[in-house]
Design an enzyme around this catalytic site. Structure first.
Site, PDB file in Angstrom:
ATOM      1  CB  SER A 157     -63.819  84.339 -38.302  1.00  0.00           C
ATOM      2  OG  SER A 157     -63.327  83.227 -38.160  1.00  0.00           O
ATOM      3  CE1 TYR A 190     -59.031  85.968 -40.639  1.00  0.00           C
ATOM      4  CE2 TYR A 190     -59.759  84.690 -38.844  1.00  0.00           C
ATOM      5  CZ  TYR A 190     -59.813  85.097 -40.012  1.00  0.00           C
ATOM      6  OH  TYR A 190     -60.798  84.762 -40.713  1.00  0.00           O
TER       7      TYR A 190
HETATM    8  N1  LIG Z   1     -62.525  80.825 -45.764  1.00  0.00           N
HETATM    9  C1  LIG Z   1     -62.639  80.726 -44.543  1.00  0.00           C
HETATM   10  O1  LIG Z   1     -62.634  79.621 -44.225  1.00  0.00           O
HETATM   11  C2  LIG Z   1     -63.059  81.875 -43.549  1.00  0.00           C
HETATM   12  C3  LIG Z   1     -63.481  81.595 -42.413  1.00  0.00           C
HETATM   13  C4  LIG Z   1     -63.865  82.803 -41.351  1.00  0.00           C
HETATM   14  C5  LIG Z   1     -63.762  84.145 -41.929  1.00  0.00           C
HETATM   15  N2  LIG Z   1     -63.225  84.296 -43.228  1.00  0.00           N
HETATM   16  C6  LIG Z   1     -63.171  85.557 -43.395  1.00  0.00           C
HETATM   17  O2  LIG Z   1     -64.179  85.782 -44.781  1.00  0.00           O
HETATM   18  C7  LIG Z   1     -63.682  86.809 -45.499  1.00  0.00           C
HETATM   19  C8  LIG Z   1     -63.491  86.455 -47.055  1.00  0.00           C
HETATM   20  O3  LIG Z   1     -62.486  85.390 -46.936  1.00  0.00           O
HETATM   21  P1  LIG Z   1     -62.327  84.286 -48.167  1.00  0.00           P
HETATM   22  O4  LIG Z   1     -62.115  83.031 -47.460  1.00  0.00           O
HETATM   23  O5  LIG Z   1     -63.581  84.395 -49.155  1.00  0.00           O
HETATM   24  O6  LIG Z   1     -60.894  84.734 -48.855  1.00  0.00           O
HETATM   25  P2  LIG Z   1     -60.472  85.077 -50.257  1.00  0.00           P
HETATM   26  O7  LIG Z   1     -58.995  85.125 -50.223  1.00  0.00           O
HETATM   27  O8  LIG Z   1     -60.973  84.186 -51.322  1.00  0.00           O
HETATM   28  O9  LIG Z   1     -60.912  86.588 -50.607  1.00  0.00           O
HETATM   29  C9  LIG Z   1     -60.574  87.717 -49.935  1.00  0.00           C
HETATM   30  C10 LIG Z   1     -60.256  88.760 -50.788  1.00  0.00           C
HETATM   31  O10 LIG Z   1     -60.028  89.942 -50.067  1.00  0.00           O
HETATM   32  C11 LIG Z   1     -59.334  90.735 -50.767  1.00  0.00           C
HETATM   33  N3  LIG Z   1     -58.474  91.730 -50.016  1.00  0.00           N
HETATM   34  C12 LIG Z   1     -57.576  91.373 -48.917  1.00  0.00           C
HETATM   35  N4  LIG Z   1     -57.036  92.536 -48.338  1.00  0.00           N
HETATM   36  C13 LIG Z   1     -57.715  93.249 -49.057  1.00  0.00           C
HETATM   37  C14 LIG Z   1     -57.463  94.919 -48.955  1.00  0.00           C
HETATM   38  N5  LIG Z   1     -56.336  95.301 -47.835  1.00  0.00           N
HETATM   39  N6  LIG Z   1     -58.333  95.759 -49.539  1.00  0.00           N
HETATM   40  C15 LIG Z   1     -59.138  95.114 -50.577  1.00  0.00           C
HETATM   41  N7  LIG Z   1     -59.216  93.678 -50.672  1.00  0.00           N
HETATM   42  C16 LIG Z   1     -58.520  92.949 -49.977  1.00  0.00           C
HETATM   43  C17 LIG Z   1     -58.464  89.807 -51.531  1.00  0.00           C
HETATM   44  O11 LIG Z   1     -57.519  90.324 -52.665  1.00  0.00           O
HETATM   45  C18 LIG Z   1     -59.405  88.496 -51.872  1.00  0.00           C
HETATM   46  O12 LIG Z   1     -60.079  88.880 -53.058  1.00  0.00           O
HETATM   47  C19 LIG Z   1     -62.395  87.437 -44.860  1.00  0.00           C
HETATM   48  O13 LIG Z   1     -62.738  88.228 -43.926  1.00  0.00           O
HETATM   49  C20 LIG Z   1     -61.771  86.272 -44.054  1.00  0.00           C
HETATM   50  O14 LIG Z   1     -61.287  86.605 -42.906  1.00  0.00           O
HETATM   51  C21 LIG Z   1     -62.803  83.114 -44.156  1.00  0.00           C
END
Ligand SMILES: NC(=O)c1ccc[n+]([C@@H]2O[C@H](COP(=O)([O-])OP(=O)(O)OC[C@H]3O[C@@H](n4cnc5c(N)ncnc54)[C@H](O)[C@@H]3O)[C@@H](O)[C@H]2O)c1
Length: 292
Positions: free
Chosen positions: A146, A159
């Site tokens: 991130s 985070y």
């Molecule tokens: N959306 C953003 O703006 C953003 C920005 C920077 C980083 N991220 C990172 O991107 C990645 C994906 O996030 P996203 O935005 O697609 O979110 P999202 O919530 O749409 O998808 C995340 C998925 O991870 C799964 N998950 C969570 N904890 C888990 C566990 N212990 N075991 C197995 N699965 C688990 C959830 O069930 C979900 O399906 C994450 O690592 C998040 O920190 C997101």
């Protein structure tokens, strides 16, 4: 496109957001994919979306808690059992984790955050690299980091620290696994419109979405496209690198002088000769002329 033909991938967090978009992109590019996630309902939905696109045979779902070593080992074993090998591990699952002032953060919430965001990446790297070394053809371990792990102010304390830790892991483990032709790379997303951020209400987050210089809102597919590139042979000389995919949010930096058209340096042009005694030259710009 068939840049991933013959490759077998796991995608953690593939039941939603950028993980799901990337799983779809991987199967479209010819890969076989095991989606690993805690959320079984959304996992089943990901599989049925792939089925709808004619890729039902190329995808499977495994319920998995990425913070548990036995679960992570089982996902890797399932990829090998079902599709014969492992070439790509996209370690992407995540949550928002602990938030609030440091004095209000409990040890349990802190540890949960690091278990899901950081221990999971260590476990994924450990078991994926073992599987890749077995066949000896190398592979790619891709991690969703991130921009919050690169600068202050991008997320909560826990985070941001957890994401900074995975960026360090990417560099260090890339150096170790390079001789085995296992590349270790990362993506540092900016603000991406996924359920994690908006929980079904993107309109609540217009301020965050609106801060980046690039006019389009970040979408899961923007991440999936970069993931597909990083996991393909087009990126075969890239390892140890975490690529920002943020619409220029970090390029804008601390924006001391304002952003966009409100940036002080965009309102006039000229040269500041400091305290040399020579005069500063300033031309005021007409608003329409600023772009030239
Ligand atoms: N959306 C953003 O703006 C953003 C920005 C920077 C980083 N991220 C990172 O991107 C990645 C994906 O996030 P996203 O935005 O697609 O979110 P999202 O919530 O749409 O998808 C995340 C998925 O991870 C799964 N998950 C969570 N904890 C888990 C566990 N212990 N075991 C197995 N699965 C688990 C959830 O069930 C979900 O399906 C994450 O690592 C998040 O920190 C997101």
């Amino acid at each position: 496109m068939s840049k991933l033909r013959g490759k077998v991938a796991i995608v953690t967090g593939g039941a939603s957001g950028m993980g799901r978009a990337t799983a779809m992109r991987f199967v479209a590019d010819g890969a076989k994919v095991v989606v690993a996630d805690l959320n079984e309902k959304n996992g089943a939905e990901t599989v049925s979306v792939a089925e709808g696109q004619g890729h039902g045979e190329d995808i499977a779902f495994v319920r998995c808690d990425v913070a548990r070593e036995a679960d992570v080992a089982a996902v890797v074993a399932e990829a090998e059992r079902r599709f014969g090998r492992l070439d790509i591990a996209y370690l992407n699952a995540g949550v928002g984790g602990a938030f609030g002032p440091i004095a209000e953060t409990s040890v349990e919430d802190w540890d949960y955050t690091f278990a899901v965001l950081t221990r999971s990446v260590f476990l994924g790297m450990k078991h994926a690299s073992l599987a890749m070394k077995k066949h000896g053809d190398g592979g790619v371990i891709l991690v969703t980091a991130s921009i919050a792990g690169l600068v202050g102010g991008g997320g909560s304390h826990a985070y941001s620290a957890a994401k900074a830790a995975v960026i360090s892991l990417i560099e260090n483990v890339a150096a170790e696994l390079g001789p085995d032709r296992i590349r270790v790379v990362g993506i540092a997303p900016g603000v991406i419109s996924t359920p994690l951020v908006h929980r079904g209400r993107p309109e609540k987050y217009e301020k965050q979405f609106g801060q980046q210089p690039w006019p389009d809102r970040g979408q899961p597919e923007h991440i999936a496209d970069v993931a597909a590139f990083l996991c393909s042979d087009d990126a075969r000389f890239i390892t140890g690198e975490t690529i920002k995919v943020d619409g220029g949010l970090l390029a804008q930096g601390i924006a001391l002088w304002g952003t966009g058209a409100d940036n002080t340096f965009m309102k006039s042009a000229g040269v500041n000769r400091g305290t040399t005694g020579e005069a500063m030259v300033v031309r005021t710009l007409q608003p329409g002329a600023r772009k030239t």
